[in-house]
Write an enzyme that holds these catalytic residues in place. Structure first.
Site, PDB file in Angstrom:
ATOM      1  N   ASN A 240       0.867  -1.179   0.000  1.00  0.00           N
ATOM      2  CA  ASN A 240       0.000   0.000   0.000  1.00  0.00           C
ATOM      3  C   ASN A 240       0.904   1.229   0.000  1.00  0.00           C
ATOM      4  OD1 ASN A 240      -1.880   1.967   0.429  1.00  0.00           O
ATOM      5  ND2 ASN A 240      -2.472   1.310   2.490  1.00  0.00           N
ATOM      6  N   TRP A 241       1.087   1.797  -1.172  1.00  0.00           N
ATOM      7  CA  TRP A 241       2.029   2.915  -1.287  1.00  0.00           C
ATOM      8  C   TRP A 241       1.421   4.255  -0.859  1.00  0.00           C
ATOM      9  CZ3 TRP A 241       4.559   1.183  -6.602  1.00  0.00           C
ATOM     10  CH2 TRP A 241       5.410   0.095  -6.335  1.00  0.00           C
ATOM     11  N   LYS A 242       0.177   4.227  -0.438  1.00  0.00           N
ATOM     12  CA  LYS A 242      -0.485   5.427   0.098  1.00  0.00           C
ATOM     13  C   LYS A 242      -0.139   6.652  -0.749  1.00  0.00           C
ATOM     14  CE  LYS A 242      -0.439   3.354   4.676  1.00  0.00           C
ATOM     15  NZ  LYS A 242      -0.524   3.538   6.105  1.00  0.00           N
TER      16      LYS A 242
ATOM     17  N   HIS B  29      -9.960   1.505   4.464  1.00  0.00           N
ATOM     18  CA  HIS B  29      -8.717   1.723   5.213  1.00  0.00           C
ATOM     19  C   HIS B  29      -8.981   2.745   6.317  1.00  0.00           C
ATOM     20  CE1 HIS B  29      -4.645   2.797   6.246  1.00  0.00           C
ATOM     21  NE2 HIS B  29      -4.257   1.678   5.655  1.00  0.00           N
TER      22      HIS B  29
ATOM     23  N   GLU C 267      -6.039  -4.579  10.903  1.00  0.00           N
ATOM     24  CA  GLU C 267      -5.034  -3.531  11.017  1.00  0.00           C
ATOM     25  C   GLU C 267      -5.362  -2.647  12.214  1.00  0.00           C
ATOM     26  OE1 GLU C 267      -2.713  -2.050   7.173  1.00  0.00           O
ATOM     27  OE2 GLU C 267      -4.455  -0.824   7.611  1.00  0.00           O
TER      28      GLU C 267
ATOM     29  N   SER D 155       2.691  -1.533  10.435  1.00  0.00           N
ATOM     30  CA  SER D 155       4.156  -1.448  10.586  1.00  0.00           C
ATOM     31  C   SER D 155       4.871  -2.768  10.294  1.00  0.00           C
ATOM     32  CB  SER D 155       4.543  -0.958  11.982  1.00  0.00           C
ATOM     33  OG  SER D 155       3.996   0.307  12.225  1.00  0.00           O
TER      34      SER D 155
ATOM     35  N   GLY E 161       2.597  -0.845   4.285  1.00  0.00           N
ATOM     36  CA  GLY E 161       2.699   0.520   3.792  1.00  0.00           C
ATOM     37  C   GLY E 161       4.147   0.956   3.681  1.00  0.00           C
TER      38      GLY E 161
HETATM   39  P1  PGA Z   1       2.241   0.594   7.487  1.00  0.00           P
HETATM   40  O1  PGA Z   1       0.858   0.732   6.723  1.00  0.00           O
HETATM   41  O2  PGA Z   1       2.851  -0.717   7.081  1.00  0.00           O
HETATM   42  O3  PGA Z   1       3.045   1.772   7.035  1.00  0.00           O
HETATM   43  O4  PGA Z   1       1.930   0.615   8.947  1.00  0.00           O
HETATM   44  C1  PGA Z   1      -0.016  -0.333   6.592  1.00  0.00           C
HETATM   45  C2  PGA Z   1      -1.337   0.205   6.129  1.00  0.00           C
HETATM   46  O5  PGA Z   1      -1.814   1.187   6.730  1.00  0.00           O
HETATM   47  O6  PGA Z   1      -1.914  -0.295   5.165  1.00  0.00           O
END
Ligand code: PGA
Length: 253
Positions: free
Chosen positions: A9-11, A95, A166, A214, A235
């Site tokens: 998930n590259w947000k 999300h 999550e 994370s 992410g």
């Molecule tokens: P993160 O994000 O690995 O940076 O915690 C995961 C997500 O929110 O999809």
């Protein structure tokens, strides 16, 4: 046997160009992806068209969100059929960042799940409690409600569904430690609810439970060893080539 899903998930971490460069490096490198693993890249919308033309064995494309309709007077939205036409097979829905910053309601998320399934996309539904909910001992209730609301009147037919647990407080940059036993407990609840909603067969054949929060190359193996978890939504750690390559090689094992 279900493939291990490694979903990047590259947000809004990478620009369009950075997304293309990272995807190219992953696809053109010697990165080995075993046939037990599927890597799903979820870049920002604008990069989807460019990534769709990059063939990559074991690599699929996903979007970070989709609207609940495919046509109409909806300024600024992207419909699930458009995403499918662009080559997406997956779409992240619900999300916590969208629930928080865009006030996405349970009803909206439910509509998005249905629309994604109708467009033959596999929804990656994200559920998870905030820290105050965990501290109040309300995690189980919250998870059940989020799941039931999101899946209200959903018919899978021949589609697939990915549920990602999550915990909101565990998302990067988190200051909290996650206890894998707590994660295992929540996956038990998710499994029970999915079985009672969809039946044993659909659960076994068409559903997968993932973990996110994370996750990096150091922690991935711990999460993958938790019963019922068959992948991760990642992410921050998925936006760096070396780290992501390590993640994929751990998933191959
Ligand atoms: P993160 O994000 O690995 O940076 O915690 C995961 C997500 O929110 O999809």
């Amino acid at each position: 046997m279900k493939k291990t899903l490694i979903i990047a998930n590259w947000k809004l971490y990478l620009t369009h160009q950075e997304s293309v460069v990272l995807a190219e490096s992953l696809i053109q490198s010697e990165l080995e992806i075993s046939d037990k693993v599927e890597v799903v890249l979820c870049p920002m919308y604008t990069a989807l068209g460019s990534l769709a033309h990059m063939p990559g064995q074991g690599i699929a494309l996903g979007a970070q969100d989709a609207f609940f309709d495919s046509h109409g007077a909806y300024t600024g939205e992207i419909g699930p059929e458009t995403l499918r036409d662009l080559g997406c097979r997956y779409v992240i829905i619900g999300h916590s960042e969208r629930r928080e910053h865009f006030n996405e309601s349970a009803e909206l998320i439910n509509k998005k799940i249905k629309a994604s399934l109708n467009a033959s996309l596999t929804p990656i539904l994200c559920i998870g409690e905030k820290h105050e909910v965990r501290q109040a001992g309300m995690t189980d209730d919250k998870i059940k409600h989020q799941l039931l609301d999101a899946l209200k009147d959903v018919e899978l037919n021949s589609g697939h569904l990915v549920i990602t647990y999550e915990p909101v407080w565990a998302i990067y940059p988190s200051k909290y430690e996650v206890d894998p036993k707590d994660v295992e407990h929540v996956t038990e609840i998710i499994e029970q609810e999915l079985i009672s909603l969809l039946g044993n067969e659909a659960y076994n054949e068409q559903c997968q439970i993932l973990y996110g929060g994370s996750v990096n190359a150091q922690s991935l193996a711990t999460y993958l060893s938790i019963p019922r978890i068959s992948g991760a939504l990642i992410g921050n750690a998925s936006t760096k080539y070396n780290e992501f390559a390590k993640i994929v090689s751990i998933a191959n094992k």
